[in-house]
Each structure stands twice: as C-alpha cells, then as structure tokens.
Design a protein around this motif. Structure first.
Motif, PDB file in Angstrom:
ATOM      1  N   ASP A 112       0.808  -1.216   0.000  1.00 20.44           N
ATOM      2  CA  ASP A 112       0.000   0.000   0.000  1.00 20.44           C
ATOM      3  C   ASP A 112       0.842   1.266   0.000  1.00 20.44           C
ATOM      4  N   GLY A 113       2.162   1.119   0.054  1.00 21.18           N
ATOM      5  CA  GLY A 113       3.034   2.280   0.051  1.00 21.18           C
ATOM      6  C   GLY A 113       4.491   1.867   0.094  1.00 21.18           C
ATOM      7  N   ILE A 114       5.354   2.839  -0.160  1.00 24.38           N
ATOM      8  CA  ILE A 114       6.804   2.667  -0.083  1.00 24.38           C
ATOM      9  C   ILE A 114       7.339   3.661   0.932  1.00 24.38           C
ATOM     10  N   ASP A 115       8.171   3.197   1.848  1.00 21.69           N
ATOM     11  CA  ASP A 115       8.803   4.088   2.816  1.00 21.69           C
ATOM     12  C   ASP A 115      10.313   4.033   2.638  1.00 21.69           C
ATOM     13  N   ILE A 116      10.932   5.207   2.537  1.00 23.54           N
ATOM     14  CA  ILE A 116      12.379   5.310   2.375  1.00 23.54           C
ATOM     15  C   ILE A 116      13.014   5.543   3.733  1.00 23.54           C
ATOM     16  N   ASN A 117      13.934   4.668   4.108  1.00 23.24           N
ATOM     17  CA  ASN A 117      14.594   4.828   5.401  1.00 23.24           C
ATOM     18  C   ASN A 117      15.711   5.869   5.300  1.00 23.24           C
ATOM     19  N   MET A 118      15.509   6.989   5.981  1.00 24.40           N
ATOM     20  CA  MET A 118      16.531   8.015   6.120  1.00 24.40           C
ATOM     21  C   MET A 118      16.759   8.294   7.602  1.00 24.40           C
ATOM     22  N   GLY A 119      16.657   7.227   8.401  1.00 19.78           N
ATOM     23  CA  GLY A 119      16.771   7.412   9.835  1.00 19.78           C
ATOM     24  C   GLY A 119      17.559   6.353  10.573  1.00 19.78           C
ATOM     25  N   CYS A 120      17.915   5.241   9.900  1.00 21.14           N
ATOM     26  CA  CYS A 120      18.651   4.190  10.602  1.00 21.14           C
ATOM     27  C   CYS A 120      19.936   4.771  11.184  1.00 21.14           C
ATOM     28  N   PRO A 121      20.181   4.573  12.499  1.00 16.22           N
ATOM     29  CA  PRO A 121      21.358   5.166  13.129  1.00 16.22           C
ATOM     30  C   PRO A 121      22.561   4.237  13.215  1.00 16.22           C
ATOM     31  N   VAL A 122      22.418   2.991  12.759  1.00 20.33           N
ATOM     32  CA  VAL A 122      23.490   2.003  12.907  1.00 20.33           C
ATOM     33  C   VAL A 122      24.749   2.501  12.188  1.00 20.33           C
ATOM     34  N   ALA A 127      27.944   4.909   7.888  1.00 21.32           N
ATOM     35  CA  ALA A 127      29.279   5.032   7.298  1.00 21.32           C
ATOM     36  C   ALA A 127      29.259   4.812   5.790  1.00 21.32           C
ATOM     37  N   ASN A 128      28.269   4.068   5.312  1.00 28.74           N
ATOM     38  CA  ASN A 128      28.137   3.812   3.878  1.00 28.74           C
ATOM     39  C   ASN A 128      27.246   4.831   3.182  1.00 28.74           C
ATOM     40  N   GLY A 129      26.892   5.893   3.910  1.00 28.74           N
ATOM     41  CA  GLY A 129      26.101   6.956   3.302  1.00 28.74           C
ATOM     42  C   GLY A 129      24.625   6.667   3.204  1.00 28.74           C
ATOM     43  N   CYS A 130      24.134   5.738   4.020  1.00 33.04           N
ATOM     44  CA  CYS A 130      22.724   5.344   3.991  1.00 33.04           C
ATOM     45  C   CYS A 130      22.040   5.738   5.296  1.00 33.04           C
ATOM     46  N   GLY A 131      20.735   5.486   5.376  1.00 35.76           N
ATOM     47  CA  GLY A 131      20.009   5.760   6.607  1.00 35.76           C
ATOM     48  C   GLY A 131      20.121   7.212   7.014  1.00 35.76           C
ATOM     49  N   SER A 132      20.492   7.455   8.275  1.00 36.59           N
ATOM     50  CA  SER A 132      20.583   8.811   8.812  1.00 36.59           C
ATOM     51  C   SER A 132      21.591   9.680   8.083  1.00 36.59           C
ATOM     52  N   ALA A 133      22.579   9.075   7.423  1.00 31.48           N
ATOM     53  CA  ALA A 133      23.590   9.860   6.705  1.00 31.48           C
ATOM     54  C   ALA A 133      22.952  10.756   5.647  1.00 31.48           C
ATOM     55  N   LEU A 134      21.812  10.356   5.106  1.00 30.94           N
ATOM     56  CA  LEU A 134      21.155  11.131   4.055  1.00 30.94           C
ATOM     57  C   LEU A 134      20.612  12.458   4.567  1.00 30.94           C
ATOM     58  N   ILE A 135      20.457  12.591   5.891  1.00 35.94           N
ATOM     59  CA  ILE A 135      20.006  13.860   6.468  1.00 35.94           C
ATOM     60  C   ILE A 135      20.997  14.977   6.143  1.00 35.94           C
ATOM     61  N   ASP A 136      22.271  14.632   6.047  1.00 35.48           N
ATOM     62  CA  ASP A 136      23.310  15.618   5.739  1.00 35.48           C
ATOM     63  C   ASP A 136      23.709  15.620   4.264  1.00 35.48           C
ATOM     64  N   ASP A 137      22.887  14.989   3.419  1.00 30.22           N
ATOM     65  CA  ASP A 137      23.189  14.962   1.981  1.00 30.22           C
ATOM     66  C   ASP A 137      21.897  15.230   1.207  1.00 30.22           C
ATOM     67  N   GLU A 138      21.461  16.490   1.240  1.00 31.75           N
ATOM     68  CA  GLU A 138      20.198  16.845   0.600  1.00 31.75           C
ATOM     69  C   GLU A 138      20.159  16.511  -0.894  1.00 31.75           C
ATOM     70  N   THR A 160      12.605   9.241   9.254  1.00 31.00           N
ATOM     71  CA  THR A 160      13.870   9.923   9.484  1.00 31.00           C
ATOM     72  C   THR A 160      14.021  10.347  10.938  1.00 31.00           C
ATOM     73  N   ARG A 161      15.071  11.154  11.201  1.00 24.91           N
ATOM     74  CA  ARG A 161      15.384  11.640  12.549  1.00 24.91           C
ATOM     75  C   ARG A 161      15.556  13.154  12.542  1.00 24.91           C
ATOM     76  N   LEU A 162      15.850  13.692  13.711  1.00 29.33           N
ATOM     77  CA  LEU A 162      15.970  15.146  13.877  1.00 29.33           C
ATOM     78  C   LEU A 162      17.274  15.710  13.323  1.00 29.33           C
ATOM     79  N   GLY A 163      18.248  14.841  13.111  1.00 29.47           N
ATOM     80  CA  GLY A 163      19.545  15.278  12.638  1.00 29.47           C
ATOM     81  C   GLY A 163      20.540  14.147  12.762  1.00 29.47           C
ATOM     82  N   VAL A 164      21.798  14.446  12.459  1.00 29.93           N
ATOM     83  CA  VAL A 164      22.849  13.439  12.572  1.00 29.93           C
ATOM     84  C   VAL A 164      23.625  13.636  13.874  1.00 29.93           C
ATOM     85  N   LYS A 165      24.463  14.638  13.935  1.00 36.13           N
ATOM     86  CA  LYS A 165      25.218  14.906  15.168  1.00 36.13           C
ATOM     87  C   LYS A 165      24.563  15.984  16.015  1.00 36.13           C
ATOM     88  N   ILE A 166      23.745  16.832  15.371  1.00 37.15           N
ATOM     89  CA  ILE A 166      23.026  17.897  16.092  1.00 37.15           C
ATOM     90  C   ILE A 166      21.567  17.895  15.643  1.00 37.15           C
TER      91      ILE A 166
END
Length: 335
Positions: A112-122, A127-138, A160-166
């Motif tokens: 019923d939908g597709i969700d893109i993960n831009m929040g995984c903190p692992v 380190a591979n530029g995925c998940g939460s890393a995308l928050i800093d790569d608009e 997603t999340r509120l940010g990466v380091k801040i």
C-alpha cells in the motif's frame, strides 16, 4: 502521481497508528501475531523489515534479501479483515537501485506504500552513506526521493530523525516538505543518540509547526518512546502530529494494540501466543540457522509470572522450533 483514492496518507483517516519497521523483528510472522491481537481500528499501518535496494538489485543478493518483503496468505487475510495497510520499507544510497527496486515491488507485490529509510542510526549503515547519513546529503536524498516517486504510483514516505550529530529540524524538515512525499515519519532523536536518552517530542512538534507555517498538509507521524495507545493519543493531542508510530513499545507489551496491559494476560494466553509465533515462524520456511532470531521474542511473552525466568532459560537452550514447542506444551501440561 499516486491514485489519491487509494492513498491512505490522504484518505483523511486520522490519527494514523503505526507499527514501526524493525530489523529482524517485523517479519510476516510477528506482524501476524500483532494483527491477531489487534482490536479493529487500533492499528492502521504496518511496515516490513528494513530492506536493501542494493540487495534487491544484485543477481545473487536478491535471493538473500527479498524474504524481508514476504507477506504470508494468512497475514494478507488479516490485513484485509482489520483494515490495516502494509508498507514496504527500503534503504540504500543509489537512486538507480531505488528506481529498479520500487518498480519491481510495485509490479510484482501488493503493498500500500513505499517508505524510504533516512533514519537508521546504525554506524555501519551511516558510514556507507545510507540511513541517517542522508540527512546531511540533501542532493542525494532528493535524487532518491525523485527516483522512488518516478518508479511507482504508490504513496511514498520517508522515515527519518531530527539530525545526525546535532538537532537540525528546521533545515531538514523544510527540505523534506519541498519533496514529492505523501508522509513524513519523524523519530525524536538524532543519529548520534542511537536509542539513548529521551525522544524529543518538542522537536517533533516543531516540525509540525514548520509544516503549518508553510500552509502545507503533508502528514507528520511522531515516533519514539511510546508504550501504550493511551500515550499515543495523548502525544497526538499534545504535539499536534497526525499519528504515532510505535516501535520498542511492542516489546514491553505484545498486546498493546489489543488495548490490554501485560498483567491482564494469562499464562495460558502468553504461552499460546508464543506457540503461535513459533508456528508462523516455521511456516514461512525460515531456516534453522535463523532460529536464534526468534529467541529475542521469548522474553516478551514469557515474563511476569512465577516460573517465567526458569522457563525462559530452558527455551534459550533450544535449537529448533520443534524443541521450543515441545517444551512449552510440556510446561502447560503440568502447570
């Protein structure tokens, strides 16, 4: 663009109550257990496990990955019966792989939908530029969203999340609100926190305020530290979100969407629920090598009664679904 008549994000149903996508947790077996113990209307949307677009696009990796998107026939029937939507959650950092994966999912599977993960903190994911890393790569985040949108008529959301380091709510949420998205799910922590500290619902409320100030209507779902439906509804009212996603709260109470407290659940019901989970886990064709994954669930069912610790210890020594099932049946027979 998606067919609005089939878009649960724009259907007007509010609030939206969701079960979070969780690695090695929200497979078809566990989702079915939750659905069996859900009151009508108490749960609106469930998500698959975290599914790699790189894996789906790799000739050999697809076989090892696609099981994360499996929906059993019995789960499908329960989804229909309870009026619950199911969303495929995907991750990666290659827009072409997002496009190809989403085309395949849309054409070959019934979601019923597709969700893109831009929040995984692992860390290894970030380190591979995925998940939460995308928050800093608009720029890359925009490419991924555009590729996903182009590949499907299904509604598209971002978790997603509120940010990466801040905390970076103003910039990041403003950016997401400019994208062709149907929904935003916002976890109230930054990547650096992982699961530590308290989720900041005031920042989630700030995201809602930013949306409102722009005159937009894209739904924002709050996520983090919600452990009951009562708390979920209180948070919706207090912070102005369009719904709540519950993750770890299901571990402290597998009957959360049945609107029952753990202490209300009998020993028989606890054992029966675990037996059901074991049977469903086995039925989906999971290999014995994956059996240790099932063991993480033992504590959420077998706790809160005399003899629970000893039974749980014995269950942890089992090595197959059959062994665990026999142990539980013997326990009930002499209880």
């Amino acid at each position: 663009m998606p067919d609005v008549s089939k878009n649960f994000w724009t259907s007007g149903q509010r609030p939206l109550l969701m079960l979070a996508p969780m690695e090695d947790v929200t497979d078809t077996a566990f989702r079915e257990v939750v659905l069996r113990n859900t009151n009508p209307g108490a749960l609106n949307v469930v998500f698959t496990e975290f599914t790699s677009t790189d894996g789906l696009c790799h000739p050999k990796g697809r076989e090892a990955t696609i099981h994360r998107l499996y929906v059993s026939d019995t789960e499908r029937a329960l989804l229909k019966e309870k009026g619950v939507k199911i969303v495929a959650q995907i991750w990666g950092n290659n827009p072409t792989h997002f496009y190809d994966s989403v085309r395949m999912i849309s054409q070959e599977m019934a979601f019923d939908g597709i969700d893109i993960n831009m929040g995984c903190p692992v860390r290894k994911v970030v380190a591979n530029g995925c998940g939460s890393a995308l928050i800093d790569d608009e720029p890359l985040a925009a490419e991924i969203i555009a590729a996903t949108r182009e590949a499907t008529s299904l509604p598209v959301s971002v978790k997603t999340r509120l940010g990466v380091k801040i905390v970076d709510t103003e910039r990041w949420i403003s950016f997401l609100l400019e994208q062709p998205l149907d929904g935003i799910i916002l976890h109230g922590r930054i990547q650096k926190q992982m699961s530590e500290g308290d989720a900041d619902w005031n920042e989630i409320a700030r995201a809602v305020a930013i949306r409102n100030s722009k005159g937009l209507s894209i739904p924002i779902i709050g996520n983090g530290d919600v452990f009951s439906l009562e708390q979920a509804h209180n948070n919706i009212k207090k912070y102005g979100t369009d719904g709540v996603m519950i993750g770890r709260g299901i571990f402290s109470n597998p009957w959360l969407f049945a609107e029952k407290l753990p202490q209300e659940i009998s020993i028989q019901k606890r054992v029966d629920t675990l037996l059901t989970h074991i049977n469903l886990f086995e039925k989906k064709g999971t290999s014995i090598k994956a059996f240790p994954v099932l063991k993480r669930f033992f504590k959420i069912y077998i706790s809160g009664f005399n003899g629970a610790a000893e039974l749980r210890s014995q269950l942890m020594q089992t090595s197959t679904p059959s062994e665990a099932r026999n142990l539980l049946n013997n326990f009930i027979a002499v209880a």
